[in-house]
Design an enzyme around this catalytic site. Structure first.
Site, PDB file in Angstrom:
ATOM      1  N   CYS A  54      23.590  42.500  14.494  1.00  0.00           N
ATOM      2  CA  CYS A  54      23.068  43.046  13.593  1.00  0.00           C
ATOM      3  C   CYS A  54      21.705  43.294  14.032  1.00  0.00           C
ATOM      4  O   CYS A  54      21.474  44.561  13.806  1.00  0.00           O
ATOM      5  CB  CYS A  54      22.834  42.922  11.647  1.00  0.00           C
ATOM      6  SG  CYS A  54      22.540  41.795  11.956  1.00  0.00           S
ATOM      7  N   GLU A 106      21.285  43.631   3.863  1.00  0.00           N
ATOM      8  CA  GLU A 106      21.006  44.051   5.378  1.00  0.00           C
ATOM      9  C   GLU A 106      21.631  44.493   5.793  1.00  0.00           C
ATOM     10  O   GLU A 106      22.824  43.687   6.110  1.00  0.00           O
ATOM     11  CB  GLU A 106      20.959  42.502   5.333  1.00  0.00           C
ATOM     12  CG  GLU A 106      20.198  42.444   6.876  1.00  0.00           C
ATOM     13  CD  GLU A 106      21.684  41.212   7.990  1.00  0.00           C
ATOM     14  OE1 GLU A 106      21.463  42.318   8.872  1.00  0.00           O
ATOM     15  OE2 GLU A 106      21.348  40.061   7.768  1.00  0.00           O
TER      16      GLU A 106
END
Length: 680
Positions: free
Chosen positions: A295, A256
């Site tokens: 993120c 990720e």
């Protein structure tokens, strides 16, 4: 001062090289990391041989309860975590996302697992597959615990959430975990982990903690049953994913990565519309929450070219109200970046972007040490400038990009080659459909906001426990969360083949066609513990009459022609009067329900109801009740006694032994005995 130590093979390692961990606020040491010499091969073996077997002895639900009780224990200590979190640069609001957001995520996955997954050490998935003409050879998928270790390498920006959102599903799946946080902010992750050990809720060997800058030769000793989950930069993630041992053993690797997420202002929106204000608020919030160190933050702000100046002016106006300062102060809206190093990197990244953009806003707020200011950039030709979709500055910034039409907005959104999340602000659902479906292949999550959903929206940048998190391409190509899927990501799916009875005896759930055994007494007179999978009750028979159909029509108010009008019914699919499906359902209940008081408490509902053949007056029906599966339920304070949920397959046949209806009915059944979960 906090001493961040490794916890390996059931022991804290209190010797090693000392490294100061610096407060983002004061630039002074707030903790000290002791980087010990770790025998990573032995640590992995300990997890596999000690933690793994203990977890696999439990059912999925028992493991999920462990996570629930652990979450409750940690939640009671949250104020300590908030105080420590300040040193990471997080305001109270920022810390809530990390601390309570992480705990709520763990609670959510625990709850979903107990509702949707089997109360067995493994999960029985989906329906059976008939593989032969006579039905003597069947197939069934189950998901079983892997006999390995889940290695979690976490990013610096969410020390608590990042740890818990991975750890909870791995433990529920039956995999022991080794946690490796980033050094920056690791003192917060360590404090939470220390309390996990003190809680003594998880079995020995199920969790270990690495206090180190780099995890030594850890990856060299992984085997095919292990898994790695990494959150961080795309470059570091790709380097780890390409580790020779990861490749040689095909070790599952979930990546990720930070991505250049976008938010689009629909071309139907104008500055006088509520959606315009909502868009400006969301973009500015995503720039300043966690000081832009997310993120999922909005790095690319995609707007109609005729609204470029309006958007820039509105962003400037809102960002001017951003108070930058000590994150513990109530008036502070944005604290510092996580470290001086992150501030330096942010400025370097902005410098690279300055070569292809124009800076249209940079506030004059506090800027020293790890403190920085929000920046708004503009790229006037985003379709031609590819680097604007590749270079990311990890901090409080966004780049505004104009578009000519909706298709160009979609093309711009997708030019980043994959992101964790995209969003759209529009009042036009046709535009919403076009953009959402056009962007869907390139984004792990896509949020559409208008005035109707904005008030309760969780926001562009918030991963949700019940929805998948991850994204294709640049975002890493991984997938986390997603409710019960989070657990299944950590399990091995296997296709079993055999006779229905053999498969039933393997998976411990009834399978259609498996042999059954008639109960020695009415099963509703048995306690939860006494009931056995495959136990059955075959009822007496009942012949349906014209009077039954007529009275049910009057009682229910359902006078549909197929049940009440012989002439019209003669032209129907059945060619004659037939009984109501719900009459068949009700009559079946009358056949199998025991009227006497007993351990059965109530009908909890039914699933997968199908009326597969008509029942007409003169037909005779009979039911067979078969115990399919059982789930233990935790006794709550206001429950008078402990109980469980029992799932029964019901088959209703006519006088020719043709199935006319089938479904699953759920009953609540008293338990004889209390369990440890009932005492929590």
């Amino acid at each position: 001062m906090i001493k961040v130590q490794s916890y390996i093979q059931g022991k804290w390692l209190n010797k090693g090289t000392k490294t100061d961990l610096i407060s983002a606020v004061t630039s002074e040491p707030v903790a000290q990391m002791l980087e010990a010499e770790i025998d990573y091969k032995s640590a992995l073996e300990y997890a596999r041989k000690v933690g793994g077997p203990k977890l696999r002895e439990m059912s999925i639900h028992e493991r999920a309860f462990k996570i629930k009780f652990l979450g409750q224990y940690l939640m009671e200590r949250k104020e300590k975590y908030y105080e420590i979190s300040t040193h990471t640069g997080a305001t109270r609001k920022d810390s809530w996302i990390d601390i309570e957001g992480g705990l709520i995520t763990a609670f959510g996955i625990s709850s979903k697992s107990r509702r949707e997954l089997s109360d067995l050490p493994w999960h029985v998935e989906g329906d059976t597959e008939r593989l032969s003409r006579k039905g003597t050879f069947m197939g069934r998928h189950i998901c079983v615990p892997r006999h390995g270790v889940a290695v979690h390498i976490n990013a610096f920006n969410f020390p608590v959430w990042g740890m818990l959102e991975k750890l909870a599903p791995a433990i529920i799946a039956g995999m022991p975990v080794i946690v490796k946080p980033a050094p920056t902010g690791s003192y917060l992750a360590w404090e939470v982990f220390k309390d996990m050990i003190e809680a003594d809720i998880l079995p020995e060997g199920s969790v270990q903690f690495i206090a180190a800058d780099k995890p030594g030769d850890l990856l060299d000793h992984l085997i095919s049953q292990d898994m790695v989950a990494f959150t961080g930069s795309a470059g570091t993630g790709q380097k780890l994913k390409a580790h020779p041992n990861i490749i040689a053993n095909n070790v599952p690797f979930n990546l990720e990565a930070d991505s250049l997420n976008c938010s689009i202002l629909g071309e139907d929106v104008n500055p006088d519309m509520e959606e315009f204000d909502l868009f400006i608020r969301e973009v500015s919030n995503e720039m300043t929450v966690k000081t832009g160190q997310k993120c999922t933050a909005i790095r690319r702000t995609i707007v109609p070219e005729n609204l470029l100046d309006d958007v820039i002016d509105a962003l400037k106006s809102r960002l001017e109200k951003t108070t930058i300062g000590h994150p513990a102060e109530k008036e502070t809206r944005m604290g510092p970046l996580a470290s001086n190093l992150q501030a330096e990197r942010f400025e370097e990244q902005l410098q690279q972007l300055s070569e292809i953009t124009e800076t249209v806003y940079a506030s004059n707020g506090k800027q020293n040490g790890a403190f920085t200011n929000p920046r708004v950039l503009v790229c006037h030709k985003p379709m031609q400038v590819d680097d604007i979709h590749r270079l990311e500055a990890f901090g409080p910034m966004t780049t505004v990009m104009p578009y000519k039409n909706t298709q160009e907005a979609i093309d711009l959104a997708n030019k980043a080659n994959g992101s964790l999340v995209g969003s759209l602000f529009t009042a036009d659902d046709e535009i919403a459909q076009t953009v959402a479906l056009g962007c869907a292949p390139y984004h792990g999550r896509f949020m559409v906001i208008n005035r109707n959903s904005a008030e309760e929206s969780t926001g562009h940048g918030s991963p949700i426990a019940s929805l998948v998190h991850g994204g294709p391409g640049h975002a890493g190509g991984g997938e986390e969360l997603g409710g019960a899927r989070a657990v299944l990501h950590n399990m091995q799916r296997v296709a079993l083949q055999g006779s229905p009875t053999t498969l039933r005896n393997i998976v411990n759930q009834h399978i259609k066609g498996a042999e059954t055994e008639e109960s020695d007494k009415h099963p509703f007179q048995k306690y939860f513990e006494e009931l056995k999978i495959g136990e059955a009750l075959t009822t007496e028979k009942r012949t349906v009459t014209d009077k039954d159909v007529e009275e049910f029509a009057e009682l229910s108010g359902d006078h549909f022609y197929a049940h009440t009008d012989p002439e019209a019914a003669s032209r129907s699919l059945f060619g004659k009067i037939v009984a109501h499906g719900y009459f068949v359902l009700s009559a079946t209940a009358g056949l199998f329900v025991d009227p006497d008081e007993g351990p059965v408490m109530l009908n909890y509902g039914l699933e997968n109801l199908r009326f597969v053949a008509p029942v007409a007056p003169g037909d005779t029906i009979q039911a067979k009740l078969i115990l399919k599966r059982k789930n233990v339920r935790q006794q709550k304070k206001d429950d008078p006694f402990p109980f469980g949920v029992v799932y029964w397959d019901v088959e209703v046949t006519n006088q020719e032994d043709v199935v006319v209806a089938e479904y699953t009915i759920l009953t609540l059944m008293k338990r004889k005995n209390k369990l440890p979960i009932d005492e929590q």
